[in-house]
Design an enzyme around this catalytic site. Structure first.
Site, PDB file in Angstrom:
ATOM      1  N   ASN A  22       0.894  -1.184  -0.192  1.00 32.70           N
ATOM      2  CA  ASN A  22      -0.058   0.012   0.139  1.00 32.70           C
ATOM      3  C   ASN A  22       1.266   1.409   0.105  1.00 32.70           C
ATOM      4  OD1 ASN A  22      -2.770  -0.600  -0.226  1.00 32.70           O
ATOM      5  ND2 ASN A  22      -2.483  -1.545   1.665  1.00 32.70           N
ATOM      6  N   ARG A  70       6.054   2.544  23.657  1.00 39.82           N
ATOM      7  CA  ARG A  70       5.270   3.574  22.996  1.00 39.82           C
ATOM      8  C   ARG A  70       5.354   5.347  23.250  1.00 39.82           C
ATOM      9  NH1 ARG A  70      -0.966   2.296  21.856  1.00 39.82           N
ATOM     10  NH2 ARG A  70      -1.262   4.032  23.942  1.00 39.82           N
ATOM     11  N   MET A  95       1.073  -2.354  12.691  1.00 41.77           N
ATOM     12  CA  MET A  95       1.143  -3.217  13.644  1.00 41.77           C
ATOM     13  C   MET A  95       0.822  -2.871  14.579  1.00 41.77           C
ATOM     14  SD  MET A  95      -0.114  -4.724  11.232  1.00 41.77           S
ATOM     15  CE  MET A  95      -0.865  -6.457  12.168  1.00 41.77           C
ATOM     16  N   ILE A  97      -0.583  -0.117  17.795  1.00 42.44           N
ATOM     17  CA  ILE A  97      -1.678   1.083  18.314  1.00 42.44           C
ATOM     18  C   ILE A  97      -1.364   2.304  18.781  1.00 42.44           C
ATOM     19  CG2 ILE A  97      -3.476   1.269  19.149  1.00 42.44           C
ATOM     20  CD1 ILE A  97      -3.817  -2.306  19.231  1.00 42.44           C
ATOM     21  N   LEU A  98      -1.842   3.214  18.085  1.00 45.82           N
ATOM     22  CA  LEU A  98      -1.146   5.122  18.709  1.00 45.82           C
ATOM     23  C   LEU A  98      -1.967   5.473  19.545  1.00 45.82           C
ATOM     24  CD1 LEU A  98      -0.674   5.875  14.796  1.00 45.82           C
ATOM     25  CD2 LEU A  98       0.847   5.711  16.621  1.00 45.82           C
ATOM     26  N   ASN A 112      -6.869   4.729   7.782  1.00 44.55           N
ATOM     27  CA  ASN A 112      -5.380   4.393   7.596  1.00 44.55           C
ATOM     28  C   ASN A 112      -6.706   3.012   6.753  1.00 44.55           C
ATOM     29  OD1 ASN A 112      -4.879   1.461   8.979  1.00 44.55           O
ATOM     30  ND2 ASN A 112      -6.715   1.136   9.823  1.00 44.55           N
ATOM     31  N   HIS A 114      -7.848  -0.792   6.250  1.00 43.48           N
ATOM     32  CA  HIS A 114      -8.557  -2.203   7.139  1.00 43.48           C
ATOM     33  C   HIS A 114      -8.906  -2.473   6.102  1.00 43.48           C
ATOM     34  CE1 HIS A 114      -9.427  -4.981  10.747  1.00 43.48           C
ATOM     35  NE2 HIS A 114     -10.076  -4.850   9.809  1.00 43.48           N
ATOM     36  N   ASP A 150     -10.081   0.997  14.537  1.00 44.74           N
ATOM     37  CA  ASP A 150     -10.408   0.740  13.491  1.00 44.74           C
ATOM     38  C   ASP A 150     -11.876   1.069  13.415  1.00 44.74           C
ATOM     39  OD1 ASP A 150      -8.554  -0.710  12.673  1.00 44.74           O
ATOM     40  OD2 ASP A 150      -8.992  -2.748  13.218  1.00 44.74           O
ATOM     41  N   GLU A 179      -7.312  -2.808  -2.359  1.00 43.12           N
ATOM     42  CA  GLU A 179      -6.937  -2.252  -1.231  1.00 43.12           C
ATOM     43  C   GLU A 179      -6.156  -0.813  -2.248  1.00 43.12           C
ATOM     44  OE1 GLU A 179      -5.014  -3.215   2.496  1.00 43.12           O
ATOM     45  OE2 GLU A 179      -6.200  -5.207   2.337  1.00 43.12           O
TER      46      GLU A 179
HETATM   47  C1  GRF Z   1      -3.279  -4.692   4.288  1.00 48.06           C
HETATM   48  O1  GRF Z   1      -4.266  -5.627   4.143  1.00 48.06           O
HETATM   49  C2  GRF Z   1      -4.320  -3.411   4.849  1.00 48.06           C
HETATM   50  O2  GRF Z   1      -5.300  -3.283   4.891  1.00 48.06           O
HETATM   51  C3  GRF Z   1      -3.853  -4.110   6.452  1.00 48.06           C
HETATM   52  O3  GRF Z   1      -2.466  -4.655   6.747  1.00 48.06           O
HETATM   53  C4  GRF Z   1      -1.772  -5.462   5.282  1.00 48.06           C
HETATM   54  C5  GRF Z   1      -1.222  -4.470   4.954  1.00 48.06           C
HETATM   55  O4  GRF Z   1      -0.404  -4.407   3.676  1.00 48.06           O
HETATM   56  N1  GRF Z   1      -3.221  -3.308   7.701  1.00 48.06           N
HETATM   57  P1  GRF Z   1       0.085  -4.160   2.547  1.00 48.06           P
HETATM   58  O5  GRF Z   1       2.314  -3.964   3.709  1.00 48.06           O
HETATM   59  O6  GRF Z   1       0.895  -2.574   2.205  1.00 48.06           O
HETATM   60  O7  GRF Z   1       1.510  -4.738   1.862  1.00 48.06           O
END
Ligand code: GRF
Length: 194
Positions: A22, A70, A95, A97-98, A112, A114, A150, A179
């Site tokens: 992403n 954190r 991964m 949590i803020l 974000n 999801h 989320d 995504e």
């Molecule tokens: C994606 O599926 C996103 O929705 C989730 O983690 C994954 C990250 O994929 N939160 P990448 O690192 O962008 O390939």
């Protein structure tokens, strides 16, 4: 979000922990002339994240904070965001949590992505749970981040049909493709009609 609009592109930080697919799509989008954002900083919670390669490839500054402690990591992150004049944060497979305090400081300016049709299937292992529950559809969501996991305002969603033989892996692959388009569309949506 309206306050972010100006003649220049919005300096954006992308937070990752893993593959960063992403992230790459966001960088490519931000390089388009018409894009409202410029990816100016990559923050990773993982020194081994594959996505860090895009820092070198696209010459974008990167910082790694492990986020095990954190408070200290957030403090360092905030300092870096400030010194790079970052006005928008895109979480992309981040991964960690803020804290509520961190989110307050960037209120309404953290997005974000999801891999589910929120508010359904918040949290981890979404695809496994979707399949276990024999859902016909799943999808992905871009939303604003608030202090609840989320749960912030939904900007855009894409609904995806499951096949009969769907596995968590195949569903993950299928949804990830959507995504990649959804994140930039959501950003366009926010900034196109302030
Ligand atoms: C994606 O599926 C996103 O929705 C989730 O983690 C994954 C990250 O994929 N939160 P990448 O690192 O962008 O390939």
């Amino acid at each position: 979000m309206e306050k972010l609009i100006g003649s220049k592109k919005i300096r954006t930080a992308v937070f990752i922990s893993g593959t960063g697919s992403n992230l790459e799509k966001l960088i490519k989008f931000s390089l388009k002339k018409v894009s409202p954002i410029k990816v100016s900083l990559i923050i990773s919670s993982n020194a081994k994240a594959k996505g860090l390669k895009y820092s070198k490839l696209y010459r974008i500054k990167k910082k790694i904070y492990n986020y095990n402690r954190r408070k200290i990591s957030e403090k360092k992150t905030l300092k870096e965001l400030e010194s790079n004049s970052i006005k928008l944060i895109c979480l992309a497979g981040f991964m960690k949590i803020l804290s509520g305090d961190f989110i307050k400081k960037f209120k309404g300016k953290i997005l974000n992505i999801h891999p589910s049709l929120l508010p359904k299937y918040k949290g981890l292992k979404t695809h496994e749970r979707v399949i276990k529950n024999k859902e016909k559809y799943s999808g992905c969501t871009v939303h604003l981040v608030n202090s609840k996991l989320d749960s912030g305002k939904i900007i855009l969603q894409k609904k995806v049909k499951l096949s009969k033989k769907e596995t968590p892996k195949s569903l993950q692959r299928k949804i990830l493709k959507y995504e990649h388009k959804l994140y930039s569309r959501a950003i366009d949506k926010i900034f196109a009609n302030p």
